[in-house]
Design an enzyme around this catalytic site. Structure first.
Site, short mmCIF file in Angstrom:
data_model
loop_
_atom_site.label_atom_id
_atom_site.label_comp_id
_atom_site.label_asym_id
_atom_site.label_seq_id
_atom_site.Cartn_x
_atom_site.Cartn_y
_atom_site.Cartn_z
N GLU A 20 -21.45 -12.27 38.91
CA GLU A 20 -22.42 -11.18 38.78
C GLU A 20 -22.54 -10.65 37.35
OE1 GLU A 20 -21.75 -8.14 41.69
OE2 GLU A 20 -21.74 -9.52 43.37
N ARG B 110 -12.25 -17.99 47.82
CA ARG B 110 -12.75 -17.73 46.46
C ARG B 110 -12.00 -16.51 45.91
NH1 ARG B 110 -17.37 -14.12 44.98
NH2 ARG B 110 -17.84 -14.62 42.82
N HIS C 171 -14.28 -11.94 36.89
CA HIS C 171 -14.81 -10.97 37.86
C HIS C 171 -14.47 -9.58 37.32
CE1 HIS C 171 -16.01 -10.48 42.34
NE2 HIS C 171 -16.01 -9.25 41.82
N GLU D 61 -20.92 -14.39 48.41
CA GLU D 61 -20.53 -13.08 48.95
C GLU D 61 -21.63 -12.61 49.89
OE1 GLU D 61 -19.58 -9.87 46.25
OE2 GLU D 61 -18.41 -11.22 44.96
N TYR E 229 -26.50 -8.64 49.44
CA TYR E 229 -26.19 -7.49 50.30
C TYR E 229 -27.43 -6.83 50.87
CZ TYR E 229 -21.45 -8.16 48.71
OH TYR E 229 -20.22 -8.72 48.48
N ASN F 177 -24.64 -13.81 45.72
CA ASN F 177 -24.04 -12.65 46.40
C ASN F 177 -25.19 -11.78 46.88
OD1 ASN F 177 -21.70 -13.78 45.46
ND2 ASN F 177 -21.22 -12.15 44.00
O1 IFM Z 1 -16.86 -5.52 45.80
C1 IFM Z 1 -17.98 -6.08 45.20
C2 IFM Z 1 -17.63 -7.36 44.51
O2 IFM Z 1 -16.62 -7.19 43.56
C3 IFM Z 1 -18.83 -7.92 43.79
N1 IFM Z 1 -19.97 -7.99 44.67
C4 IFM Z 1 -20.29 -6.85 45.47
C5 IFM Z 1 -19.06 -6.37 46.21
C6 IFM Z 1 -19.42 -5.15 47.08
O3 IFM Z 1 -19.89 -4.12 46.28
#
Ligand code: IFM
Length: 456
Positions: free
Chosen positions: A163, A74, A118, A364, A300, A298
């Site tokens: 995002e 991606r 992006h 992500e 985290y 995405n």
């Molecule tokens: O690096 C970023 C990415 O560009 C978008 N999502 C989160 C990642 C980590 O912060």
């Protein structure tokens, strides 16, 4: 722990974070060039001028991906390479770069997943107001069509936006990201115009024959502090309201319009108290509610909140004025982000229930740690543990019935981590920013084996 036969394994990057070559082959200036060159915006004054020099090294990077057995890659297209001023005639050398990249991927047996936006908006469009200007949504659809015209014969998987919450609320709300506006009203407007651009582009690409369309959001389960370690904890009424409101502002703000054709009441309330609602025109929600095939998630870390009172308003969170943001009681990555793997399964199961009409993909997931190179190796056991923990939760979500189609690690390479510059390393491949040499970390070799056996 074996995954479905057609499960897609891959990695992700983004143009400004890896390409470099910012002045080559007719590329125009983006808001991130402007922002990163302005003192004080990025740690240590880092910029994406060189980054990983992927623009020149893409063949080697594709060979590396192949050696790791990646099935999907991606990446994003830099709009200012395609239209240096964001509108008007295309710049053929810019399109040619991505065409060569796609060919190299296909030759290596790797499926390209193209993201159109992006965050590297052409500066010329920012000079007209950027995403606060409705016209930019229409320009985005024209740009999407130009890219599709060149790559659509070989690329099946298209993502409009990455995002949009971050683009709108960090870019136009608290100003931590480019273009650095600091107005809650600008953020609310920008979020809507990003969605409008998504809908216009998705419809255009569908009409042109695009096979698979995706919207990618940064999402997180919203939890009270007690719920982090005890999913069965029952929040107070006030805490439950805080949780619901932040979920609406973070995730439903984007997925409800895109998939249900409506805004949550919490979002309309926040917008009406921050600049008003006149940017939402009749018919916009029908456009935004364009049929798509997948949502990309995405993930985290979870979002931890409880009822206030009286936190100072952060322009990244209009509508949250009486909510306290906390943090999960868990070990953290180098970003200071708590590691809560089961947040991912909780999120995926919920989204699969709320939006059953589309498939899901983890577009992500990954972690920054302070890696060290020792005798040519990077023993990043902390990253392996992070990825393994999250993959177990992906598997758990599939077992619970989520229509989850793939997992893309963030990121293939260490790269420019926005306001954090190069100090945060998310790659499974180490990049020496002096020599630009790539060294697969232990996590890359571990991931290759996971892909090879289609499981853990
Ligand atoms: O690096 C970023 C990415 O560009 C978008 N999502 C989160 C990642 C980590 O912060």
């Amino acid at each position: 722990m074996i995954f479905p036969d057609d499960f897609v394994w891959g990695a992700a990057t983004a143009s400004y974070q890896i390409e470099g070559a910012v002045k080559e082959d007719g590329r125009g200036q983006s808001i991130w060039d402007t922002f990163s060159h302005a003192p004080g915006n990025v740690f240590d004054g880092d910029t994406g001028d060189v980054a990983c020099d992927h623009y020149h090294r893409y063949r080697d990077d594709v060979a590396l991906m192949r050696s790791l057995g990646l099935q999907a890659y991606r990446f994003s297209i830099a709009w200012p390479r395609i239209q240096p001023d964001g509108r008007g005639p295309v710049n053929p050398p810019g399109l040619d770069f991505y065409s060569r990249l796609v060919d190299a991927l296909l030759e290596a047996g790797i499926t390209p997943y193209v993201t159109l936006y992006h965050w590297d908006l052409p500066q010329a469009l920012e000079d007209t107001g950027g995403w606060t200007n409705r016209d930019v949504a229409y320009a985005f659809a024209d740009y999407a069509e130009a890219v599709y015209g060149k790559l659509g014969d070989r690329v099946d998987h298209w993502t409009t936006l990455n995002e949009p919450w971050v683009a709108a609320f960090l870019g136009y709300g608290n100003g931590v990201h480019a273009p650095g506006h600091r107005r809650a009203g600008d953020a609310m407007r920008s979020a809507h115009h990003l969605l409008l651009g998504h809908g216009l582009a998705a419809r255009r690409l569908r009409d042109l024959g695009a096979k698979s369309l995706m919207l990618v959001v940064n999402s997180a389960p919203v939890l009270t502090p007690a719920q982090v370690n005890d999913p069965s904890a029952v929040p107070s009424e006030a805490d439950a309201e805080a949780v619901d409101r932040i979920h609406a502002l973070l995730t439903r703000q984007f997925l409800d319009p895109a998939l249900h054709g409506s805004y949550p009441a919490e979002v309309l309330d926040a917008a009406s108290r921050n600049g008003g609602l006149d940017h939402i025109h009749p018919g916009d929600l029908e456009i935004i509610n364009a049929p798509i095939d997948q949502i990309g998630i995405n993930y985290y870390n979870p979002c931890v909140v409880s009822a206030g009172p009286g936190t100072p308003a952060d322009a990244a969170w209009p509508g949250s004025e009486d909510i306290l943001f906390g943090t999960a009681d868990a070990p953290t990555t180098a970003m200071g982000w708590p590691i809560v793997p089961d947040g991912l399964s909780r999120l995926l199961v919920r989204l699969s229930q709320d939006y059953p009409q589309v498939g899901l993909m983890v577009t992500e997931n990954g972690a920054a740690f302070d890696d060290v190179v020792e005798n040519g190796h990077v023993h990043d056991h902390d990253r392996v543990a992070y990825l393994e923990g999250h993959l177990r939760e992906v598997h758990r979500a599939i077992s619970a019935g989520a229509d989850l189609r793939g997992y893309l690690v963030w990121s293939l390479l260490d790269n420019f981590e926005w306001a954090e510059g190069y100090r945060r390393r998310f790659g499974i491949v180490h990049v020496d920013y002096g020599t630009l040499e790539r060294v697969p970390k232990d996590s890359a070799l571990w991931y290759r084996d996971v892909i090879g056996r289609n499981g853990l």
